[in-house]
Design a protein around this motif. Sequence first.
Motif, mmCIF file in Angstrom:
data_model
loop_
_atom_site.group_PDB
_atom_site.id
_atom_site.type_symbol
_atom_site.label_atom_id
_atom_site.label_comp_id
_atom_site.label_asym_id
_atom_site.label_seq_id
_atom_site.Cartn_x
_atom_site.Cartn_y
_atom_site.Cartn_z
ATOM 1 N N ALA A 153 1.028 -0.940 0.110
ATOM 2 C CA ALA A 153 -0.041 0.491 -0.182
ATOM 3 C C ALA A 153 0.929 1.332 0.269
ATOM 4 C CB ALA A 153 -0.817 0.170 1.073
ATOM 5 N N SER A 171 2.395 1.887 -3.600
ATOM 6 C CA SER A 171 1.580 2.540 -4.651
ATOM 7 C C SER A 171 1.170 3.863 -4.028
ATOM 8 C CB SER A 171 0.538 1.613 -4.151
ATOM 9 O OG SER A 171 0.489 0.267 -4.825
ATOM 10 N N VAL A 221 3.453 7.025 -5.155
ATOM 11 C CA VAL A 221 3.456 6.994 -6.812
ATOM 12 C C VAL A 221 2.283 8.516 -7.343
ATOM 13 C CG1 VAL A 221 2.722 6.251 -9.374
ATOM 14 C CG2 VAL A 221 3.553 4.409 -7.439
ATOM 15 N N LEU A 222 1.737 8.728 -6.339
ATOM 16 C CA LEU A 222 0.483 9.493 -6.858
ATOM 17 C C LEU A 222 1.650 11.167 -7.355
ATOM 18 C CD1 LEU A 222 -1.699 10.993 -8.287
ATOM 19 C CD2 LEU A 222 -3.103 10.961 -6.125
ATOM 20 N N VAL A 229 4.891 11.559 -9.306
ATOM 21 C CA VAL A 229 4.139 11.146 -11.125
ATOM 22 C C VAL A 229 3.232 12.683 -10.538
ATOM 23 C CG1 VAL A 229 2.308 10.678 -12.498
ATOM 24 C CG2 VAL A 229 3.322 8.614 -11.465
ATOM 25 N N GLY A 241 4.362 15.539 -14.308
ATOM 26 C CA GLY A 241 2.895 15.996 -14.680
ATOM 27 C C GLY A 241 2.842 17.249 -14.831
ATOM 28 N N LEU A 265 5.995 18.377 -16.794
ATOM 29 C CA LEU A 265 5.711 18.649 -18.046
ATOM 30 C C LEU A 265 4.605 19.518 -18.629
ATOM 31 C CD1 LEU A 265 4.807 14.361 -18.830
ATOM 32 C CD2 LEU A 265 6.831 15.447 -20.036
ATOM 33 N N GLU A 307 5.478 -5.339 -16.868
ATOM 34 C CA GLU A 307 5.179 -6.942 -15.772
ATOM 35 C C GLU A 307 5.920 -8.084 -16.054
ATOM 36 O OE1 GLU A 307 2.980 -6.973 -13.557
ATOM 37 O OE2 GLU A 307 1.987 -5.046 -14.006
ATOM 38 N N ILE A 367 3.817 4.437 -19.314
ATOM 39 C CA ILE A 367 2.833 4.456 -18.589
ATOM 40 C C ILE A 367 2.889 3.677 -17.022
ATOM 41 C CG2 ILE A 367 0.822 4.734 -18.633
ATOM 42 C CD1 ILE A 367 0.523 5.864 -21.048
ATOM 43 N N VAL A 368 3.098 2.576 -17.532
ATOM 44 C CA VAL A 368 3.171 1.431 -16.805
ATOM 45 C C VAL A 368 4.632 1.121 -15.770
ATOM 46 C CG1 VAL A 368 2.969 -1.019 -16.329
ATOM 47 C CG2 VAL A 368 1.439 0.181 -17.939
ATOM 48 N N ALA A 382 0.498 14.136 -20.410
ATOM 49 C CA ALA A 382 1.036 14.542 -18.540
ATOM 50 C C ALA A 382 -0.711 14.116 -18.291
ATOM 51 C CB ALA A 382 0.747 15.472 -18.184
ATOM 52 N N ALA A 396 -1.823 11.356 -19.287
ATOM 53 C CA ALA A 396 -1.857 10.266 -19.245
ATOM 54 C C ALA A 396 -1.293 9.090 -18.089
ATOM 55 C CB ALA A 396 -0.544 9.491 -20.295
ATOM 56 N N ILE A 397 0.186 10.026 -17.289
ATOM 57 C CA ILE A 397 0.525 9.279 -16.978
ATOM 58 C C ILE A 397 -0.089 9.428 -15.373
ATOM 59 C CG2 ILE A 397 3.668 10.631 -15.659
ATOM 60 C CD1 ILE A 397 4.320 10.675 -18.109
ATOM 61 N N ILE A 398 -0.160 10.965 -14.896
ATOM 62 C CA ILE A 398 -1.064 10.797 -14.219
ATOM 63 C C ILE A 398 -2.221 10.179 -14.016
ATOM 64 C CG2 ILE A 398 -2.267 12.712 -11.953
ATOM 65 C CD1 ILE A 398 -0.612 14.873 -14.111
ATOM 66 N N ALA A 441 -0.844 6.513 -12.194
ATOM 67 C CA ALA A 441 -0.598 6.554 -11.069
ATOM 68 C C ALA A 441 -1.453 6.958 -10.431
ATOM 69 C CB ALA A 441 0.210 7.874 -10.632
ATOM 70 N N LEU A 442 -3.184 7.118 -10.467
ATOM 71 C CA LEU A 442 -4.168 7.452 -9.727
ATOM 72 C C LEU A 442 -4.571 6.372 -10.045
ATOM 73 C CD1 LEU A 442 -6.437 10.422 -11.534
ATOM 74 C CD2 LEU A 442 -5.102 9.951 -9.326
ATOM 75 N N GLU A 454 -2.908 3.140 -8.772
ATOM 76 C CA GLU A 454 -1.664 2.945 -8.034
ATOM 77 C C GLU A 454 -2.235 3.544 -6.760
ATOM 78 O OE1 GLU A 454 0.709 0.872 -8.203
ATOM 79 O OE2 GLU A 454 1.582 0.202 -9.670
ATOM 80 N N TYR A 455 -2.812 4.896 -6.826
ATOM 81 C CA TYR A 455 -3.711 5.655 -5.558
ATOM 82 C C TYR A 455 -4.670 4.812 -4.827
ATOM 83 C CZ TYR A 455 -4.081 9.386 -2.191
ATOM 84 O OH TYR A 455 -4.341 9.568 -0.890
ATOM 85 N N SER A 495 -5.740 1.508 -5.585
ATOM 86 C CA SER A 495 -5.298 0.747 -4.957
ATOM 87 C C SER A 495 -5.115 0.889 -3.658
ATOM 88 C CB SER A 495 -4.220 0.199 -5.955
ATOM 89 O OG SER A 495 -4.815 -0.386 -7.109
ATOM 90 N N ALA A 496 -3.783 1.519 -3.422
ATOM 91 C CA ALA A 496 -3.374 1.509 -2.268
ATOM 92 C C ALA A 496 -4.646 2.007 -1.442
ATOM 93 C CB ALA A 496 -2.596 3.046 -2.186
ATOM 94 N N GLY A 518 -4.053 7.026 -19.838
ATOM 95 C CA GLY A 518 -3.284 6.061 -18.713
ATOM 96 C C GLY A 518 -3.898 5.119 -17.639
ATOM 97 N N ILE A 569 -4.303 1.949 -19.702
ATOM 98 C CA ILE A 569 -3.625 1.076 -19.632
ATOM 99 C C ILE A 569 -2.115 0.620 -18.212
ATOM 100 C CG2 ILE A 569 -1.075 1.412 -20.759
ATOM 101 C CD1 ILE A 569 -2.471 2.973 -22.347
ATOM 102 N N VAL A 570 -2.898 0.969 -17.203
ATOM 103 C CA VAL A 570 -1.859 0.709 -15.891
ATOM 104 C C VAL A 570 -3.662 -0.477 -15.241
ATOM 105 C CG1 VAL A 570 -1.009 1.374 -13.671
ATOM 106 C CG2 VAL A 570 -0.295 2.487 -15.879
ATOM 107 N N ARG A 623 -2.520 -4.441 -13.838
ATOM 108 C CA ARG A 623 -2.979 -4.631 -12.155
ATOM 109 C C ARG A 623 -3.713 -5.728 -11.908
ATOM 110 N NH1 ARG A 623 0.917 -4.367 -8.745
ATOM 111 N NH2 ARG A 623 1.578 -5.430 -11.058
#
Lengths: 721, 721
Positions: A414, A417, A420-421, A424, A428, A431, A552, A637-638, B542, B544-546, B549-550, B552-553, B555-556, B634, B637-638, B642
């Motif tokens: 947890a 994960s 990460v935000l 990023v 973001g 960028l 992965e 992106i992954v 930008a 897509a990358i965010i 990350a969301l 992951e967030y 999930s966390a 983004g 794709i993540v 996952r």
Amino acid sequence: MAEMTIWYIVIFSIVAVTIAYILFNYFRIKKMPEGTEEMKEMAGIIRSGAKAFMKTEYRTIAIVVAAVALVFSLFVEKTSGITFLIGALMSSSVCILGMSAATYANVRTSNKALSSKSIGETVKVALCGGSIAGLAVQAMGVLGLALILVIFNGVDHEATGGGFLTTLPGVNPSIMRISTYSLGCSLVAMFNRVAGGNYTKAADISADILAKIRNDLPEDDSRVPNVIADFIGDNVNDIAGNCSDLLESFVATMSASMMIAVILFKQYIGAGAADTAALEKVYSATVSYPIILGGLGLLGCFIGLLFAAVKKMGSNPSRELNLATWISAGLTLGLGLVGAWFTFGQTDQTILKETYGWALGWLTPWICAILGILSGVAIGIITEYYTSTDYKPTRKLAEMAPEGDAFVITKGDAIGSRSVLLPVLVIGIALFVSGKLAGTYGIAIAALGMLSFVGATVSIDAFGPIADNAGGIAESCHLPADVRVITDKLDAVGNTTAAVGKGFAIGSAAFATVSLIVSYVGNYTAVGEEPVLNIALFTVVAGAIIGGALVEYFSAMLTDNTIDSAKIMADVGDKQMTPEVLAGKETPDYNMMIQLAAKEALKKMLFPSILAMVIPIIGGFVFGVQFVGGLLIGATIVAIPRAIFMGNSGGAFDNAKKYIEIGALKGYGKGSHAHKSAVTGDTVGDTRKDVVGVALDIFIKTMSTVANTLVSVFRNITLIR
Amino acid sequence: MAEMTIWYIVIFSIVAVTIAYILFNYFRIKKMPEGTEEMKEMAGIIRSGAKAFMKTEYRTIAIVVAAVALVFSLFVEKTSGITFLIGALMSSSVCILGMSAATYANVRTSNKALSSKSIGETVKVALCGGSIAGLAVQAMGVLGLALILVIFNGVDHEATGGGFLTTLPGVNPSIMRISTYSLGCSLVAMFNRVAGGNYTKAADISADILAKIRNDLPEDDSRVPNVIADFIGDNVNDIAGNCSDLLESFVATMSASMMIAVILFKQYIGAGAADTAALEKVYSATVSYPIILGGLGLLGCFIGLLFAAVKKMGSNPSRELNLATWISAGLTLGLGLVGAWFTFGQTDQTILKETYGWALGWLTPWICAILGILSGVAIGIITEYYTSTDYKPTRKLAEMAPEGDAFVITKGDAIGSRSVLLPVLVIGIALFVSGKLAGTYGIAIAALGMLSFVGATVSIDAFGPIADNAGGIAESCHLPADVRVITDKLDAVGNTTAAVGKGFAIGSAAFATVSLIVSYVGNYTAVGEEPVLNIALFTVVAGAIIGGALVEYFSAMLTDNTIDSAKIMADVGDKQMTPEVLAGKETPDYNMMIQLAAKEALKKMLFPSILAMVIPIIGGFVFGVQFVGGLLIGATIVAIPRAIFMGNSGGAFDNAKKYIEIGALKGYGKGSHAHKSAVTGDTVGDTRKDVVGVALDIFIKTMSTVANTLVSVFRNITLIR
């Protein structure tokens, strides 16, 4: 291009001075006393083990590199094989030099602690070793690129010809030389990271199993035959792997910026908006600034590290080390401003503002570089927050330990994960802002900004494993406790300063890959058109989803390889732990385990390393440029969140264990069941942070660089259209 | 539209017959005997606990749903609030009905095993319960959409007006009704999954801690007060959560196909290539076929499940259950072909072939549907390979267990990551081929193909937790061993058939989200232009990358919530485990723990559930449509890799533990240290597969649906351009 000749003279002079300083330091370190006979012997085993590994590894690398270079020269573009070789050579020489310096510096650091009992003086020995590696990274990266530019007459946006496939329309040998140079660095970095990670963690984990699970001994006990392989691993992965990794980042960023300069020029000249001669001048500035900034940054780092070398250090050296980094960064920025003035300041400001859309004129790229540096620092601070015992997340993780292993792992997942935000978001936003300020060129320069003082960050990074090894030698050779106090302090300093370094590594990888993808898209776009990669097309989206899955899969391969090697090493090591060895009457055969670690690492290095090169090639020839564009973006992106997850969950596990070990968790100390659960977390984190996390960056950059090199080829030749 | 009227009559008739059959089964189940007094009491606690939870949960859901509906009707489009409510209502009624049926069926299944001692007859009771849930999913999904189409006169590609924001250019209330209907289903599904996952796993994990770590009792021991909450959790998450999840997938897929039909029409009419009247007819066919296929599929499932209900079952019922699925699928396909002939077969084939690019004319969408089904089956088989004890991966995982917890976790991580590639390749290839065959409409119909017999797959899915509960009741009420043998067999059957269901869930989510994204892009594209989402633009990349990350967030958050709730429940439960309770003299206060599980789940449900709705709205109003397009792509794709990772690593952990428990790992049985390590893996996997993995699909679909609903609004209103 007279002004460029002056710049070349400046850059070569800076490189020459730095290399002289590196060599001076190298021989100075080598001349220092090594200490007791026992220390000499231990250091000798580590050094010869590391050298033997590098020798065998480079035999394989040499064959692959030679084969790839031959293919490039024969089938793609005749000079591209040569530039590929130069890249591989620069990367290899940095690794060998850096590792050699580190394996001299480690024992001399422990000896300095023993003889001087002064933290300040001990720090200087370790830093001197580290700065050899760090400065070499930046010097060699600049040198190789400068050589190619001088030999092949710069980057010509109109170049054609030069071999079989270059007769295809749209193939530019000048661009291909830059990207194959970068690819040479990538491939070596990939091999080093994959093999180094496997080596160090298989040794580390197997040593842990033998000590803790099978024999109930303390960690790093010298009766475990796998322990020395673990010390060697630190040099192999944390020095050689890290140096080639950051060299690759640095070079990839410079080359992406240069390729984007070409693409922008073609787009604007095609649109026919501006005065051609003035536009050519702007082009010349945009294509030169990356190497100018890289070269001036080298000067900044040289001065910053010289400051640390001559300044008297107190008992808390992290202040001085941080100061060295900030002096390097500050000087790099100052010199970068001068550089921006001499390049962009001398061009037509209207073209910069209107055609290129740089609202702030010649200052714009420099501001993007600052933005890059600021985001690197921010990511470093966030990393620190999630992984240090000073803050809530890692403490919470330690508090979960009494509930058992499953709780530790789940909580660590947890934290990883969750962490990460923010990084990023920083990436973001940076960028977005650098894109707003100076388009894709701005993004590339922001990445370069983060890496423009890579010499200093790598020096501080390399300080860590040297201090770690010095501590290990002090322990194994039974040096007095006060020596161990000094080396422990050094180790702690290394851990703290490393967080910032990690921020720059992750941030710059994200920026560099985005630049490489944009450059890739630009490379298949017709002159005068806007580069488009339409992810609403099914070909692109299919590529993107598959690209994500490949990340992965690559992670799984590295994880599986490490754990399988660890099991093999544990089983072989176990047989050596005879009653005599366990009683301390005989020493186990360390060499056998060192050779086994090397054998395992080398056996398992080839397939994952080559994968990153092969995938975009097959994808490109079979499904075309759009599909590969999707692959690259999906993988990026992954990989970005995964790399952050792996690094930070691993870091939090590591430090939660340390938190319990220093007795900070009330009621549970070393040896408690809570500590055992924390050790499980740490072991899981080992593979994550030191094998997988650090390799993901290179994976996406290698894929992107290969794609950039060959995009103009498979734009013409594709099976399924 | 006369032919459409006939179709509506057909669809409503099918829905009516199915609902009659559902009610018939419901009352038939209810009338069956419950067994001994002890069984009645236990079943009563489970049923009332589940009902109480649903009641409180729906109080919160009702408030949120009402508020959102009001906002839609007042500020966006006046009818869209109503359609949103219809979606929420359909989803809620399916959950309540399905869970009610399951909590009646569980105890009656154990009683049938007790009274008949026949596997065949016992299976029928559980399946009868499951088919109530399954058929309701498909019937209600079709009913709600059909009602909206009838009430609001179909999907009008030229509709305008209808409220404050719909006066903005490009806002189509007709499309908005479809997407808010889908959004109503999404929101309820999100709440159900998030709350249900927290409830069931906090109860499960805390019961495990109390039994295994703190008190050294066997799993599911009735002295642990958290055990009954665990039984309830199965109903809450695996029935209510799963039903609303798949209803949402089914509806989202139908609505995405319809929205894409509108977009394609606008693109082609704008291009002005074809005869307008004939093109209108093709439009009408493309926009109707999704609900026709969904409705005909319901008929197929009804017949398939009726077959299973009347056929005599032998001692290995998985054959019959699989047969029921394949009869449903086969009939759906056959009826779908008839449907395709009556819709597309009657339109201008030249337009289909040339304007729409469907090489196979009217047959093309149907072939895409088959492609979807085949990929679902393929993903199911791959899932089975990676998670079943019959194959190498899970066996290798079990073999790592003697090396300790860290090895189990690391190996499980590797298996999870490795298992991503093949399913994604299947998805990627299917996307590519269906895209080649029929463009984005083909992709949407492929997704719908997978879900067109969702009634059957959910029925078989729901069979699992009913059988599981039946086994739990048999155990707690001390029924004879031969009863437990029957229920164990049923449980195993449920586990095997579930793999295919998972394949369809993951595959269809990927396809549906891609369709939703394409539809999103189409929704901001001007009439006559090709929809483009250019990921080479910094805004998009930008985003897509965010977006990644969301994921992951999110999930966390779910992981953290589960583990925190588990700790709280363990601590509270611990206090109840007095010496009297441990000695078996007193029963612990099950109700207190049931209420605590509900309280925790509900407290932690709101923020993560609303996040998926809020992010694209903020993103859209602040950074615009391009940025949100990036966010969606983004996140998708993540989330796909996952979700597969979470499900498969969790499944492999679970089964590796079972493998050791049945004594298949030589030298290590239940209670060995290897078993303990496998239990750690299983506990880690619990959160992964039953909380995070299943919620990720809904997360990305909710985000995409919200974006689709509001795209035309924030196309006009954006802070930063």
